[in-house]
Enzyme design. Structure first.
Site, PDB file in Angstrom:
ATOM      1  N   SER A  14      29.378  66.816  45.149  1.00 39.59           N
ATOM      2  CA  SER A  14      28.355  65.607  45.621  1.00 39.59           C
ATOM      3  C   SER A  14      29.292  64.742  46.320  1.00 39.59           C
ATOM      4  O   SER A  14      29.832  65.054  47.498  1.00 39.59           O
ATOM      5  CB  SER A  14      27.886  64.950  44.380  1.00 39.59           C
ATOM      6  OG  SER A  14      26.927  64.185  44.689  1.00 39.59           O
TER       7      SER A  14
ATOM      8  N   ASP B 212      22.127  69.023  44.476  1.00 35.04           N
ATOM      9  CA  ASP B 212      23.373  68.395  44.295  1.00 35.04           C
ATOM     10  C   ASP B 212      24.295  69.243  43.272  1.00 35.04           C
ATOM     11  O   ASP B 212      23.827  69.678  42.424  1.00 35.04           O
ATOM     12  CB  ASP B 212      23.029  66.945  43.480  1.00 35.04           C
ATOM     13  CG  ASP B 212      24.130  66.316  43.041  1.00 35.04           C
ATOM     14  OD1 ASP B 212      25.283  66.642  43.430  1.00 35.04           O
ATOM     15  OD2 ASP B 212      24.250  65.164  42.577  1.00 35.04           O
TER      16      ASP B 212
END
Length: 292
Positions: A42, A202
């Site tokens: 991320s 993510d």
């Protein structure tokens, strides 16, 4: 001696803190950017790419002090400009609520991990977030390179369909932009990213920080802005590496205050990068003992 640097997720504030820490440690004579392996999840995938590309940390830190440009609509996505920040003011309470709902699913111990990730994937696909091309453009604006750096850079993503977590590298045949955007596609806030015939979200949905992917390294340092959400898992990940020396760097109290209550708030970039610089000075000796 092989060394791995693991960079966890943490949104806009996490990116700023990562950069502050790395720059502050460099000033103290501890260069974590010399890592043989860089693992990014991320926000950590953004910073990992910057590190692997050899970005000037002093310049990156200075740019975190520059106010982010105003973005209308409050879609909560990552954004910003080519000055090196992600942004989006995230005023959309519905988006935040969807992200919190996703976290609740992931934190439910009664649901097997991959099944929970698949449920979150379905939520991400149904969230009605802005088109993925918009998000790709926002990520493109903050990456100084388009090709994979000539380093061992590993980026984590999660398949929305089955909850499978994957590690993307230069050998994966995936465009760097798509890999970073997918790793940053927070469910409920950003659109999942299409890679081939799959859609990915993510890497932070994996929880932890990805330290287990550093197995075989002799020394491992983890920087985890959201360590408070899965500290036990990160500790377990570190133990699984078999490394002789390991260290988890997590936000101190001053950093948590600098982050504020919204990890996607661009107005918190400056205090977050300053907190990273200050914390680096305090922990430099501990990091040196593991890294050097």
């Amino acid at each position: 001696m092989t060394r791995a640097l693991v960079l966890g997720g943490g949104g806009v504030t996490g990116i700023a803190w990562h950069l502050g820490l790395l720059c502050g440690l460099q000033r103290a004579g501890v260069s974590l950017t010399s890592a043989d392996t860089i693992i990014g999840t991320s926000a950590g995938s953004v910073v990992g790419t910057l590190v692997a590309a050899g970005i000037d940390l002093e310049a990156a830190v200075a740019l975190q002090e520059v106010p982010a440009p105003h973005r209308s609509g409050g879609d909560g996505g990552a954004g910003g400009d080519n000055r090196g920040a992600t942004g989006g003011d995230n005023r959309n309470g519905g988006s935040t609520g969807r992200w919190l709902a996703a976290m609740a699913v992931l934190a439910d111990p009664s649901v097997p991990a991959q099944q929970a990730r698949a449920q979150v994937g379905a939520m991400a696909l149904a969230a009605g977030t802005p088109p993925e091309q918009s998000f790709l453009a926002q990520i493109e604006a903050i990456l100084p390179v388009r090709d994979w750096p000539d380093r061992d850079l590993r980026i984590t993503v999660v398949d929305t369909a089955d909850g499978r977590d994957e590690v993307l590298t230069a050998e994966s045949g995936v465009p760097l932009l798509s890999a970073v955007a997918a790793s940053c596609a927070v469910p409920g806030l950003m659109s999942p990213i299409t890679i081939g015939d799959r859609r990915y979200m993510d890497g932070g949905v994996r929880l932890g920080a990805g330290a287990d992917l550093a197995a075989g390294a002799e020394r491992v340092v983890v920087i985890a802005p959201l360590a408070m959400l899965s500290r036990d898992r990160i500790v377990t990940e570190l133990a699984s590496t078999g490394a002789a020396k390991t260290l988890l760097i997590e936000p101190d109290e001053a950093t948590l205050e600098a982050f504020g209550g919204n990890f996607m708030d661009p107005s918190r970039r400056a205090p977050s990068v300053r907190a990273g610089l200050a914390q680096a000075e305090a922990i430099a000796d501990a990091v040196r003992a593991v890294w050097s």
